[in-house]
Design an enzyme around this catalytic site. Structure first.
Site, mmCIF file in Angstrom:
data_model
loop_
_atom_site.group_PDB
_atom_site.id
_atom_site.type_symbol
_atom_site.label_atom_id
_atom_site.label_comp_id
_atom_site.label_asym_id
_atom_site.label_seq_id
_atom_site.Cartn_x
_atom_site.Cartn_y
_atom_site.Cartn_z
ATOM 1 N N ARG A 132 36.048 -12.370 -2.502
ATOM 2 C CA ARG A 132 35.618 -12.808 -3.848
ATOM 3 C C ARG A 132 36.026 -11.838 -4.957
ATOM 4 N NH1 ARG A 132 30.477 -14.406 -1.550
ATOM 5 N NH2 ARG A 132 30.714 -16.534 -0.780
ATOM 6 N N LYS A 154 46.545 -13.520 -15.963
ATOM 7 C CA LYS A 154 46.767 -14.879 -15.436
ATOM 8 C C LYS A 154 47.413 -14.738 -14.062
ATOM 9 C CE LYS A 154 47.264 -18.048 -19.340
ATOM 10 N NZ LYS A 154 48.182 -18.961 -20.078
ATOM 11 N N GLU A 196 61.367 -14.143 -22.615
ATOM 12 C CA GLU A 196 59.957 -13.880 -22.961
ATOM 13 C C GLU A 196 59.853 -12.773 -24.027
ATOM 14 O OE1 GLU A 196 57.583 -15.878 -21.756
ATOM 15 O OE2 GLU A 196 57.766 -16.157 -19.571
ATOM 16 N N LYS A 237 51.293 -8.748 -26.505
ATOM 17 C CA LYS A 237 50.517 -9.497 -25.510
ATOM 18 C C LYS A 237 49.122 -8.900 -25.369
ATOM 19 C CE LYS A 237 50.353 -11.948 -21.277
ATOM 20 N NZ LYS A 237 51.027 -12.598 -20.162
ATOM 21 N N GLU A 247 42.117 -17.893 -22.990
ATOM 22 C CA GLU A 247 42.877 -18.956 -23.661
ATOM 23 C C GLU A 247 41.994 -20.095 -24.171
ATOM 24 O OE1 GLU A 247 46.850 -19.845 -21.918
ATOM 25 O OE2 GLU A 247 46.394 -21.907 -22.435
ATOM 26 N N ARG A 251 45.470 -17.428 -27.629
ATOM 27 C CA ARG A 251 46.322 -17.017 -26.503
ATOM 28 C C ARG A 251 47.335 -18.112 -26.164
ATOM 29 N NH1 ARG A 251 45.102 -13.964 -20.739
ATOM 30 N NH2 ARG A 251 47.242 -14.156 -20.008
ATOM 31 N N ASN A 255 52.267 -19.552 -24.890
ATOM 32 C CA ASN A 255 52.844 -20.671 -24.154
ATOM 33 C C ASN A 255 54.022 -21.301 -24.912
ATOM 34 O OD1 ASN A 255 51.569 -23.111 -21.989
ATOM 35 N ND2 ASN A 255 51.271 -20.942 -21.653
ATOM 36 N N HIS A 258 56.744 -23.227 -23.100
ATOM 37 C CA HIS A 258 56.328 -23.401 -21.704
ATOM 38 C C HIS A 258 55.969 -24.834 -21.336
ATOM 39 C CE1 HIS A 258 56.385 -19.062 -21.788
ATOM 40 N NE2 HIS A 258 56.059 -18.997 -20.505
ATOM 41 N N HIS A 262 57.912 -25.538 -18.244
ATOM 42 C CA HIS A 262 57.265 -25.742 -16.942
ATOM 43 C C HIS A 262 57.630 -27.098 -16.348
ATOM 44 C CE1 HIS A 262 53.792 -22.555 -17.344
ATOM 45 N NE2 HIS A 262 54.955 -22.024 -17.064
ATOM 46 N N HIS A 276 62.329 -19.043 -14.351
ATOM 47 C CA HIS A 276 61.252 -19.261 -15.331
ATOM 48 C C HIS A 276 61.709 -18.953 -16.771
ATOM 49 C CE1 HIS A 276 57.294 -19.483 -17.132
ATOM 50 N NE2 HIS A 276 57.464 -18.270 -17.621
HETATM 51 N N1 NAD Z 1 50.972 -14.339 -15.241
HETATM 52 C C1 NAD Z 1 51.651 -14.411 -16.359
HETATM 53 O O1 NAD Z 1 51.147 -14.140 -17.447
HETATM 54 C C2 NAD Z 1 53.106 -14.793 -16.312
HETATM 55 C C3 NAD Z 1 53.906 -14.597 -17.438
HETATM 56 C C4 NAD Z 1 55.248 -14.934 -17.360
HETATM 57 C C5 NAD Z 1 55.777 -15.418 -16.177
HETATM 58 N N2 NAD Z 1 54.982 -15.569 -15.097
HETATM 59 C C6 NAD Z 1 55.531 -16.002 -13.805
HETATM 60 O O2 NAD Z 1 56.457 -15.013 -13.387
HETATM 61 C C7 NAD Z 1 57.396 -15.619 -12.518
HETATM 62 C C8 NAD Z 1 58.789 -15.158 -12.864
HETATM 63 O O3 NAD Z 1 58.842 -13.774 -12.725
HETATM 64 P P1 NAD Z 1 60.250 -13.028 -12.528
HETATM 65 O O4 NAD Z 1 61.221 -13.543 -13.512
HETATM 66 O O5 NAD Z 1 59.963 -11.593 -12.467
HETATM 67 O O6 NAD Z 1 60.728 -13.603 -11.142
HETATM 68 P P2 NAD Z 1 60.657 -13.011 -9.655
HETATM 69 O O7 NAD Z 1 59.383 -12.391 -9.381
HETATM 70 O O8 NAD Z 1 61.134 -14.119 -8.784
HETATM 71 O O9 NAD Z 1 61.741 -11.851 -9.672
HETATM 72 C C9 NAD Z 1 63.063 -12.196 -9.972
HETATM 73 C C10 NAD Z 1 64.040 -11.804 -8.866
HETATM 74 O O10 NAD Z 1 64.425 -10.469 -9.073
HETATM 75 C C11 NAD Z 1 64.144 -9.693 -7.916
HETATM 76 N N3 NAD Z 1 63.726 -8.389 -8.408
HETATM 77 C C12 NAD Z 1 62.593 -8.099 -9.100
HETATM 78 N N4 NAD Z 1 62.615 -6.818 -9.465
HETATM 79 C C13 NAD Z 1 63.765 -6.301 -9.017
HETATM 80 C C14 NAD Z 1 64.368 -5.030 -9.113
HETATM 81 N N5 NAD Z 1 63.818 -4.030 -9.806
HETATM 82 N N6 NAD Z 1 65.550 -4.836 -8.498
HETATM 83 C C15 NAD Z 1 66.168 -5.846 -7.835
HETATM 84 N N7 NAD Z 1 65.664 -7.082 -7.725
HETATM 85 C C16 NAD Z 1 64.478 -7.299 -8.324
HETATM 86 C C17 NAD Z 1 63.114 -10.445 -7.146
HETATM 87 O O11 NAD Z 1 63.190 -10.145 -5.779
HETATM 88 C C18 NAD Z 1 63.530 -11.896 -7.439
HETATM 89 O O12 NAD Z 1 64.589 -12.250 -6.590
HETATM 90 C C19 NAD Z 1 57.206 -17.107 -12.650
HETATM 91 O O13 NAD Z 1 56.542 -17.590 -11.513
HETATM 92 C C20 NAD Z 1 56.354 -17.253 -13.868
HETATM 93 O O14 NAD Z 1 55.555 -18.401 -13.831
HETATM 94 C C21 NAD Z 1 53.655 -15.264 -15.141
HETATM 95 O O1 LIG Z 2 49.832 -14.987 -20.579
HETATM 96 C C1 LIG Z 2 49.886 -16.104 -21.087
HETATM 97 O O2 LIG Z 2 48.887 -16.621 -21.611
HETATM 98 C C2 LIG Z 2 51.131 -16.881 -21.072
HETATM 99 O O3 LIG Z 2 51.128 -18.057 -21.399
HETATM 100 C C3 LIG Z 2 52.373 -16.172 -20.650
HETATM 101 C C4 LIG Z 2 53.458 -17.079 -20.097
HETATM 102 O O4 LIG Z 2 54.692 -16.435 -20.315
HETATM 103 C C5 LIG Z 2 53.342 -17.308 -18.605
HETATM 104 O O5 LIG Z 2 54.482 -17.975 -18.126
HETATM 105 C C6 LIG Z 2 52.075 -17.961 -18.118
HETATM 106 O O6 LIG Z 2 51.966 -17.884 -16.724
HETATM 107 C C7 LIG Z 2 51.996 -19.414 -18.477
HETATM 108 O O7 LIG Z 2 50.679 -19.767 -18.428
HETATM 109 P P1 LIG Z 2 50.132 -21.189 -18.025
HETATM 110 O O8 LIG Z 2 48.687 -21.082 -18.357
HETATM 111 O O9 LIG Z 2 50.859 -22.206 -18.853
HETATM 112 O O10 LIG Z 2 50.383 -21.364 -16.583
HETATM 113 ZN ZN ZN Z 3 56.278 -17.408 -19.183
#
Ligand code: NAD
Ligand SMILES: O=C(O)C(=O)C[C@@H](O)[C@H](O)[C@H](O)COP(=O)(O)O
Ligand code: ZN
Length: 379
Positions: A132, A154, A196, A237, A247, A251, A255, A258, A262, A276
């Site tokens: 949890r 998130k 981004e 951010k 959100e 916040r 998006n 997105h 998405h 992404h």
């Molecule tokens: N939680 C949030 O607020 C938020 C915000 C934006 C995006 N996201 C999510 O993030 C994801 C995309 O993240 P991403 O673009 O980092 O993709 P990812 O995590 O798939 O990484 C991209 C690629 O680069 C490689 N990689 C990462 N770091 C590396 C390094 N230093 N050296 C060599 N290879 C490396 C990874 O193995 C992968 O193949 C999506 O799922 C998106 O929805 C979440």
């Molecule tokens: O942190 C946030 O809030 C964002 O919206 C950042 C986005 O870049 C990110 O891709 C996030 O995961 C999208 O959020 P979601 O709530 O649409 O899934």
């Molecule tokens: Zn994003």
């Protein structure tokens, strides 16, 4: 005695996400993974640390982080997943949670997300669910993760119904963004993360967007401009998250791009066809074109946004995405699953100009459909 000076090194930028008792630091700079052990041990001395990472990152950075943790008296157990968006799914989530339980990660222990946004979202959600809720630390290794996904709490996975539809808000206790880790990141992935970065300028910081138009090559090359871009992004951010953690208000501006993005990612099957950040680039260009079509912003601003994204090598139109995508009805269905939809009413982030984005509620589905049809025809 600690090897990390109590005073921060001059080449480390420290920001704070002001969330009261859940406030945390974001540290940005080169070499931070070598200090990961001492920095985590200060917060959770003697902890077991479940390091969730992917195969690409493990090959390049896991040994450094593991050694640093051991040197600080922490006990690491790596959990390695396959790289890519497909790992943000129920099956891999179960595997990660089981592996963390097998490693006896307890409530006073730590989950460390070492990787890009996929690992961060997956590991963060595992930490939120495990017993949890256990603490987690973000060690982002992609540009996207350093400027966006590691901050704000998130976490989650995708479902067959769409992107990020299952998850939790769970803040990290620390973000360690080792800028040197970006030296091993492939160019396409760096570009994807850059979308981004540009987003923060387009939301509410027109001078930052103009700075990026002038300095983007320096940001790509590394050095001070890159660190500045990361720090500016994280500061934006952190400020939004501190005002509106869950959100309920502005916040949602984060998006921008997105809702379209998405739907396109889901339409492309969460595959390597469309990363992404690439989807967000197309989505931001679309959000500005849609805004211009509605008479909200000037066509010149919409062109300027697309021109900059194109200049750095990002896609800006549906036709730039290789392979088949759903038709307009299919995209409308995917958009209907967006988490900003309320009682069926569509919410989009639209813009009155560069740096003047706003939350548009009750977007007319007929106008959206006509826009998407026009976009598909624009080849
Ligand atoms: N939680 C949030 O607020 C938020 C915000 C934006 C995006 N996201 C999510 O993030 C994801 C995309 O993240 P991403 O673009 O980092 O993709 P990812 O995590 O798939 O990484 C991209 C690629 O680069 C490689 N990689 C990462 N770091 C590396 C390094 N230093 N050296 C060599 N290879 C490396 C990874 O193995 C992968 O193949 C999506 O799922 C998106 O929805 C979440
Ligand atoms: O942190 C946030 O809030 C964002 O919206 C950042 C986005 O870049 C990110 O891709 C996030 O995961 C999208 O959020 P979601 O709530 O649409 O899934
Ligand atoms: Zn994003």
């Amino acid at each position: 005695m600690s090897h990390v000076a109590e005073e921060l090194r001059a080449d480390i930028t420290r920001l704070n996400v002001g969330l009261g008792e859940r406030a945390y630091d974001i540290l940005i700079g080169p070499g931070l993974f070598h200090e990961a052990g001492e920095r985590i041990a200060r917060l959770r001395p003697g902890a077991r640390v479940g390091i969730v990472t992917d195969r690409h990152v493990a090959e390049r950075h896991l040994a450094t982080v593991e050694a640093a943790l051991r040197a600080a008296g922490l006990t690491p157990t790596p959990v390695i997943v396959e790289p890519g968006e497909k790992s943000k799914c129920f099956r891999v989530f179960e595997e990660v949670v089981d592996a963390l339980l097998a490693a006896r990660i307890e409530r006073r222990d730590v989950v460390l997300a070492l990787g890009g946004g996929v690992v961060g979202d997956l590991a963060g959600f595992a930490a939120a669910a495990l017993r949890r809720g256990v603490d987690f630390v973000q060690a982002p290794t992609s540009l996207l993760a350093q400027v966006d996904s590691s901050v704000g709490g998130k976490t989650g996975i995708n479902s067959r119904h769409g992107k990020n539809l299952v998850g939790a808000f769970h803040q990290p206790i620390l973000v360690l963004a080792d800028s040197a880790a970006l030296d091993t990141l492939p160019l396409r992935e760096f570009r994807s993360g850059y979308a981004e970065v540009a987003k923060y300028g387009l939301i509410d910081n027109a001078p930052f967007f103009a700075w990026l138009e002038r300095k983007w090559q320096e940001v790509f090359a590394g050095g001070p401009a890159r660190i500045e871009a990361i720090a500016t992004s994280c500061a934006s951010k952190a400020a939004v998250v501190a005002r509106d953690e869950k959100e309920t208000g502005d916040r949602a501006l984060l998006n921008l791009g997105h809702t379209f993005g998405h739907a396109l990612e889901a339409g492309a099957g969460f595959s390597q066809r469309l990363l992404h950040g690439e989807a967000v680039a197309v989505g931001m260009a679309q959000a500005f074109r849609f805004s211009a079509r509605q008479g909200l912003c000037s066509p010149e601003d919409a062109l300027r946004v697309a021109a900059h994204l194109k200049t750095v090598g990002l896609p800006t139109r549906i036709r730039d995405i290789p392979g088949d995508l759903p038709d307009t009805d299919g995209l409308m269905d995917l958009i209907a699953q967006d988490k900003k939809v309320s009682r069926g009413a569509l919410t989009f982030i639209l813009a009155r100009g560069i740096g003047r984005s706003f939350i548009a509620r009750d977007v007319d589905p007929a106008e959206l459909r006509a826009f998407l049809e026009a976009e598909r025809g624009a080849i």
